[in-house]
Design a protein around this motif. Structure first.
Motif, PDB file in Angstrom:
ATOM      1  N   LEU A 275       0.817  -1.209   0.000  1.00  0.00           N
ATOM      2  CA  LEU A 275       0.000   0.000   0.000  1.00  0.00           C
ATOM      3  C   LEU A 275       0.860   1.274   0.000  1.00  0.00           C
ATOM      4  CD1 LEU A 275      -2.511  -1.245   2.728  1.00  0.00           C
ATOM      5  CD2 LEU A 275      -2.748  -1.433   0.246  1.00  0.00           C
ATOM      6  N   GLY A 276       2.174   1.092  -0.176  1.00  0.00           N
ATOM      7  CA  GLY A 276       3.055   2.259  -0.262  1.00  0.00           C
ATOM      8  C   GLY A 276       3.612   2.719   1.070  1.00  0.00           C
ATOM      9  N   GLY A 277       3.215   2.054   2.151  1.00  0.00           N
ATOM     10  CA  GLY A 277       3.766   2.400   3.463  1.00  0.00           C
ATOM     11  C   GLY A 277       5.004   1.560   3.754  1.00  0.00           C
ATOM     12  N   ILE A 278       5.745   1.947   4.779  1.00  0.00           N
ATOM     13  CA  ILE A 278       6.953   1.208   5.136  1.00  0.00           C
ATOM     14  C   ILE A 278       6.542  -0.120   5.764  1.00  0.00           C
ATOM     15  CG2 ILE A 278       9.064   1.247   6.533  1.00  0.00           C
ATOM     16  CD1 ILE A 278       8.885   4.346   6.417  1.00  0.00           C
ATOM     17  N   GLN A 279       7.186  -1.195   5.347  1.00  0.00           N
ATOM     18  CA  GLN A 279       6.894  -2.524   5.891  1.00  0.00           C
ATOM     19  C   GLN A 279       7.634  -2.698   7.215  1.00  0.00           C
ATOM     20  OE1 GLN A 279       7.245  -5.825   2.992  1.00  0.00           O
ATOM     21  NE2 GLN A 279       8.366  -6.911   4.589  1.00  0.00           N
ATOM     22  N   VAL A 280       6.923  -3.141   8.232  1.00  0.00           N
ATOM     23  CA  VAL A 280       7.562  -3.353   9.541  1.00  0.00           C
ATOM     24  C   VAL A 280       7.178  -4.723  10.092  1.00  0.00           C
ATOM     25  CG1 VAL A 280       7.702  -0.907  10.211  1.00  0.00           C
ATOM     26  CG2 VAL A 280       5.618  -2.226  10.735  1.00  0.00           C
ATOM     27  N   ASP A 281       8.008  -5.210  11.025  1.00  0.00           N
ATOM     28  CA  ASP A 281       7.661  -6.468  11.683  1.00  0.00           C
ATOM     29  C   ASP A 281       6.933  -6.167  12.999  1.00  0.00           C
ATOM     30  OD1 ASP A 281       9.537  -5.697  13.543  1.00  0.00           O
ATOM     31  OD2 ASP A 281      11.034  -7.209  12.994  1.00  0.00           O
TER      32      ASP A 281
END
Lengths: 473, 473
Positions: A275-281
């Motif tokens: 979705l264009g946001g930063i991927q985080v765990d």
């Protein structure tokens, strides 16, 4: 302050750098300081305002809160003194050198660039307002509402007219809240939306009712509209042409949602989500070791769909900021996804939603059973009883609750928290019916509205077919 | 009615007899009818009023509801017509012959006895008010408040004076609600209680605040008092003497709690529980096969303590009645214990409690960690923000939430439902912190008050010591 400063100057354990100072950033900084009293912590923020409430801006525009300045929780000096965190306002972070653990910072006042070292980096760069590409950006009366400066500009613009012709593009959360705020000061904006109903993300019954409330308040609501052109006079928009007609305007508010600011991370090779946001765990760590992200700029897991989603809620910015700050400072905290919860209080009506709407659930492939009921807010013969509408969405296969909506007068919205917890705990409709809810005639009907819904859905599940009509109890 | 009657007269599948017609009885009858359209269902009720709201009586006494008659949901004829259930008012069930499946019924109008056959029997005989043994029963101005007739008598008595000197014995739920009701009509009763604070069953912080509210409303509150004698003039009490002084009275309300009516069951050899209520299993069945019990007359399991408790809440009467009715009619329904939830709205303040209080938890052998915090009801700069006090009690060993209290202005009490569900789901403090709650400045503070409590308790658990001071956020 002196205590913090001494510690930091003597033996800083690590240097934690935070990019962004509105909601997630200050929250991360404060938490990091609690977890590691010896860390050096620095916040870089490109604007001149930090740590303020975005969600309260409508209440300034309505006149209920005196000034935008009242929305500021901390200025840089107070934050430094109380939290032991350095804040550099007017500093934009332009690049991250991941391998060398450096960032490029531009001082916007002097336009000079410096390299800053970090041990841990937290990206809390937020989101930007979406603007319809059919709109020109070089006009002075096209507004968005993300920053305090946006709020000040909008307030000044509104106050420069006695009865401005205001067009709000978009009838989501912000569009409807601003319509309510304007209504409180005697103005009646026009809402132009691409959808057929306002408030996407809420149940259809809620959306239909909000439409009638907007209209009853004197607002013009234009559904199913696409902008086809604009008219301008120098640097002012004077008209908006849509597939549903032309509207003369004194000012335009673009409230078409938001986009996460992913560019800085992307340029550094940090992975973005779909979705264009930063991927985080779960620890809010990005694909790059030692770099965390929090707030609107990242994507969060929705445990119901097992897919990521975006969010621009201050409460989630604060939660994810705390988690990023804790982990960056050497602690251990996790976010186990987020059950969506949203609420709005406009035109004397509270609406709240959690989980998936019926439409969303179907779009994700669930076979849904839905109950929509009406209930009094308290025992109907008690003074102050108001009507409530409650909706419950359940999954046919697992019989789990997927979503819920509630709408009514005072006291309505808070009931959604219980349903959010029920969804988080993966309760089936039947297990939910074991729940014990308060009963006292001044505060509730004999049977909780969602209990009534759950009984109806259980009946529908047993009958093996969907049940949709509104039942009055 | 004719439809039901025809069916019943042609082939009644079973004869379900229900003893008691206030709350649990009608609920059982209605549910049994839904489950088995062919059953013959009869309710015997000794009074002349059936199916009425007990909890709303204070609102009649205060003048907010016009008459006691408005509290009646069904008269016998309407119930017969709408639910297809026979109701015999003025009929007292005096004995149960378990082996022969017969009950002895006395028609109070004719004083004649008949034997009635049953296939399934449901005991919904309710509770009676406790009366201090130091009080004489042969006086006309000693009141209790259980039945509609009690309410009518009390209302008439109050209205027969312009400024009656009223003593309320007991400052539990009913005592405090009646004090509030009398205060609404300009009267200031004296509350005499054996305890040091009003509202046993709520957190100490709540109890202390209610004491100040009672006093601020002009009520005299007499703590730690034992009745040592009375003065009377013919059939009227004129004074109550206690260890804390003597009080002249025009009327006395005895609000010392309730006792389950267990005698009828006990005489029939049906097992009672340790608290004097009828013992039931998860299906509301008594120790005697085919005989069920529901409502105030039975004991219910508290899953936190694994011990039984008594309850006089209409909502639980209705729930247990539904379950007994369903099972008696051949369905299958279970009650998996009850997490206690209570709430009261008096003197403009809402208080709600769920689970165990700190004192109760300790009495049950738990090592408790407790957080008590103050929070605004919504973002503090928003108009309408009011102070809330929240309490959370957790168990040191399992780290589970055991109880919660909340107190404040409007919007406070409904927050307790979420905590009741958290306790039901046996959430630890840490798991609770995964929860997702609504945030919007008009309706809530940025961080949910119980989330603030849970963070504090988590910290206290980590530190291995109890934390008690009120923290302001």
């Amino acid at each position: 302050m002196s205590l913090f400063k001494q510690r930091i100057m003597s033996t800083p354990s690590r240097r934690i750098v935070i990019v962004g100072g509105v909601a997630a950033g200050p929250s991360a900084a404060a938490r990091a300081r609690r977890v590691d009293p010896n860390a050096e912590i620095i916040v870089f923020h490109q604007d001149t305002d930090m740590s303020y409430g975005v969600c309260e801006m409508p209440a300034v525009l309505s006149g209920e809160i005196a000034t935008m300045e009242r929305l500021v929780f901390f200025d840089a000096e107070t934050f430094r003194r109380e939290k032991g965190v350095e804040v550099r306002l007017g500093h934009r972070v332009e690049d991250i050198h991941v391998a060398r653990k450096r960032i490029v910072v531009r001082d916007l006042a002097t336009n000079s660039e410096t390299l800053e070292r970090y041990d841990r980096l937290i990206l809390a760069v937020g989101s930007r307002a979406r603007v319809d590409p059919a709109l020109p950006l070089d006009v002075c009366n096209l507004h968005v509402l993300r920053s305090l400066d946006d709020g000040r500009r909008l307030q000044t613009a509104i106050e420069s007219f006695s009865q401005p012709r205001i067009v709000i593009l978009g009838a989501g959360y912000i569009g409807v809240e601003i319509a309510d705020a304007l209504h409180r000061r005697g103005l009646t904006p026009t809402l132009v939306m691409s959808d057929s109903l306002p408030l996407p993300g809420f149940d259809t019954s809620v959306r239909a009712h909000i439409l009638t409330l907007l209209q009853a308040a004197g607002c013009t609501v234009v559904p199913d509209a696409t902008i086809t052109g604009v008219r301008r006079d120098g640097d002012r928009l004077t008209g908006i042409t849509t597939t549903q007609g032309h509207f003369e305007v004194d000012l335009v508010l673009c409230a078409l949602g938001f986009e996460p600011r992913g560019e800085l991370a992307e340029r550094a090779g940090i992975r973005l989500g779909p979705l264009g946001g930063i991927q985080v765990d779960q620890r809010q760590m990005t694909s790059s070791d030692g770099i965390y992200a929090a707030g609107d700029c990242c994507e969060l897991l929705n445990p119901i769909t097992r897919k990521t989603m975006r969010s621009a809620f201050a409460s989630l910015a604060q939660r994810t900021g705390r988690i990023a700050g804790e982990n960056a400072a050497g602690g251990r905290a996790e976010l186990h996804g987020v059950i969506p919860v949203s609420a709005i209080s406009v035109f004397g009506t509270e609406c709240a939603h959690t989980g998936l709407t019926e439409d969303e659930a179907r779009a994700h492939g669930f076979r849904t059973h839905v109950a929509r009921i009406q209930s009094p807010s308290r025992v109907s013969i008690m003074p102050g009883a108001l009507p409530l509408t409650a909706t419950l969405v359940a999954d046919e296969r697992t019989e789990r609750i997927l979503g819920a909506d509630i709408m009514g007068g005072e006291f309505a919205a808070l009931r959604i928290n219980t349903m959010s917890l029920a969804i988080r705990q993966q309760l089936t409709v039947s297990t939910f019916l074991d729940s014990d809810f308060l009963y006292t005639p001044r505060l509730s009907p004999l049977t909780d509205p969602f209990t009534v819904c759950a009984r109806q859905v259980l009946h529908s599940l047993a009958a093996g077919k969907a049940s949709h009509p509104i039942t009055k109890i």
